[in-house]
Scaffold this motif. Structure first.
Motif, short mmCIF file in Angstrom:
data_model
loop_
_atom_site.label_atom_id
_atom_site.label_comp_id
_atom_site.label_asym_id
_atom_site.label_seq_id
_atom_site.Cartn_x
_atom_site.Cartn_y
_atom_site.Cartn_z
N LEU A 32 0.82 -1.22 0.00
CA LEU A 32 0.00 0.00 0.00
C LEU A 32 0.85 1.27 0.00
O LEU A 32 0.65 2.15 -0.84
N VAL A 33 1.80 1.38 0.92
CA VAL A 33 2.62 2.59 0.99
C VAL A 33 3.48 2.74 -0.28
O VAL A 33 3.40 3.78 -0.95
N PRO A 34 4.27 1.74 -0.67
CA PRO A 34 5.10 1.95 -1.87
C PRO A 34 4.31 2.15 -3.16
O PRO A 34 4.61 3.04 -3.95
N ILE A 35 3.29 1.34 -3.37
CA ILE A 35 2.55 1.44 -4.63
C ILE A 35 1.76 2.74 -4.69
O ILE A 35 1.73 3.39 -5.74
N SER A 36 1.14 3.15 -3.59
CA SER A 36 0.40 4.41 -3.62
C SER A 36 1.35 5.57 -3.89
O SER A 36 1.02 6.47 -4.67
N ILE A 37 2.53 5.55 -3.30
CA ILE A 37 3.49 6.63 -3.57
C ILE A 37 3.98 6.56 -5.01
O ILE A 37 4.09 7.60 -5.68
N MET A 38 4.26 5.37 -5.53
CA MET A 38 4.72 5.26 -6.93
C MET A 38 3.65 5.79 -7.89
O MET A 38 3.98 6.44 -8.89
N ILE A 39 2.40 5.54 -7.58
CA ILE A 39 1.31 6.05 -8.44
C ILE A 39 1.21 7.56 -8.32
O ILE A 39 1.09 8.27 -9.33
N ILE A 40 1.27 8.08 -7.10
CA ILE A 40 1.16 9.52 -6.90
C ILE A 40 2.33 10.25 -7.55
O ILE A 40 2.16 11.36 -8.08
N LEU A 41 3.51 9.66 -7.55
CA LEU A 41 4.65 10.28 -8.20
C LEU A 41 4.40 10.50 -9.69
O LEU A 41 4.91 11.46 -10.27
N GLN A 42 3.61 9.63 -10.31
CA GLN A 42 3.33 9.73 -11.74
C GLN A 42 2.23 10.75 -12.07
O GLN A 42 2.15 11.23 -13.18
N ILE A 43 1.37 11.02 -11.08
CA ILE A 43 0.25 11.94 -11.29
C ILE A 43 0.73 13.36 -11.09
O ILE A 43 1.33 13.68 -10.06
N LYS A 44 0.49 14.21 -12.06
CA LYS A 44 0.92 15.61 -12.02
C LYS A 44 2.37 15.72 -11.53
O LYS A 44 2.63 16.26 -10.45
N PRO A 45 3.30 15.19 -12.30
CA PRO A 45 4.70 15.15 -11.85
C PRO A 45 5.31 16.53 -11.59
O PRO A 45 6.29 16.63 -10.86
N ASN A 46 4.74 17.59 -12.15
CA ASN A 46 5.29 18.93 -11.94
C ASN A 46 4.67 19.65 -10.75
O ASN A 46 5.06 20.77 -10.43
N MET A 47 3.71 19.01 -10.09
CA MET A 47 3.08 19.61 -8.92
C MET A 47 4.08 19.65 -7.76
O MET A 47 4.96 18.81 -7.66
N ASN A 48 3.94 20.62 -6.90
CA ASN A 48 4.82 20.78 -5.75
C ASN A 48 4.83 19.49 -4.92
O ASN A 48 3.78 19.06 -4.43
N PRO A 49 5.99 18.86 -4.76
CA PRO A 49 6.04 17.59 -4.02
C PRO A 49 5.64 17.73 -2.55
O PRO A 49 5.11 16.79 -1.96
N PHE A 50 5.86 18.90 -1.96
CA PHE A 50 5.46 19.10 -0.57
C PHE A 50 3.94 19.04 -0.43
O PHE A 50 3.42 18.41 0.50
N ILE A 51 3.24 19.64 -1.38
CA ILE A 51 1.76 19.59 -1.36
C ILE A 51 1.29 18.16 -1.57
O ILE A 51 0.39 17.68 -0.86
N LYS A 52 1.90 17.46 -2.53
CA LYS A 52 1.54 16.06 -2.75
C LYS A 52 1.83 15.21 -1.51
O LYS A 52 1.04 14.34 -1.15
N GLY A 53 2.94 15.48 -0.84
CA GLY A 53 3.28 14.76 0.37
C GLY A 53 2.28 15.01 1.49
O GLY A 53 1.91 14.09 2.23
N ILE A 54 1.82 16.25 1.62
CA ILE A 54 0.83 16.59 2.64
C ILE A 54 -0.49 15.88 2.34
O ILE A 54 -1.12 15.33 3.25
#
Length: 181
Positions: free
Chosen positions: A106-128
């Motif tokens: 769950l943790v690795p796959i969800s993060i791998m998927i989120i990394l691919q979605i809107k790759p130019n979005m601020n990573p801090f916002i995505k992390g929050i």
């Protein structure tokens, strides 16, 4: 010196007895229960989702990042269980105290998927966003399902840790060592 040896021998004997007891409990109450099947379903479904929706040209980079996340999440989880901050029930595999579907899927796959979605979005916002969803929806859901039991831990404590895990994953995923030689 002999006293230390007998203390260690006594400890390992107790630990071995507890491991055997845990294995018997797992066979009697966990394996093939609906919570066990839920863990298997989570692992299978997430793997299929990732295989279907990953960017094929980024597979190696994402797998490297996912492995990093899985190791980090598992290590932090082992520390939390060891310190008695939380516990898991209905483990899919009785050999560890971690909940494999969470740490390795769950943790690795969800993060791998989120990394691919809107790759130019601020990573801090995505992390929050990721940490908020995981800390305040995912963990309470596992608690409600009686899989995860926080003992000396609050969901809010997981939030900054998950933000850091996401940001570390983002950093690892951008390394240029993935370029072909």
């Amino acid at each position: 010196m002999a006293n230390k040896t007998s203390i260690y021998n006594n400890y390992f004997e107790k630990q071995n007895d507890l491991n055997h007891e845990k294995l018997h409990i797992w066979f009697d109450y966990t394996v093939f229960s609906w919570r066990w099947w839920l863990g298997i379903l989570i692992m299978v479904c997430l793997t299929v989702i990732w295989l279907k929706f990953r960017k094929k040209e980024s597979t190696d980079r994402l797998l490297y990042t996912g492995l990093f996340i899985a190791i980090l999440a598992s290590f932090l989880d082992m520390i939390g269980v060891f310190l008695g901050l939380w516990e898991y029930r209905y483990e899919v595999f009785p050999l560890t105290h971690n909940y494999f579907p969470w740490d390795l899927f769950l943790v690795p796959i969800s993060i791998m998927i989120i990394l691919q979605i809107k790759p130019n979005m601020n990573p801090f916002i995505k992390g929050i966003i990721y940490a908020g969803f995981s800390s305040f929806i995912g963990l309470p859901l596992l608690t409600w399902l009686d899989i995860y039991k926080p003992i000396k831990w609050e969901y809010i404590y997981s939030f900054p840790i998950l933000v850091i895990i996401y940001l570390a994953a983002h950093y690892v995923s951008l390394r240029n060592q993935f370029e072909k030689v």
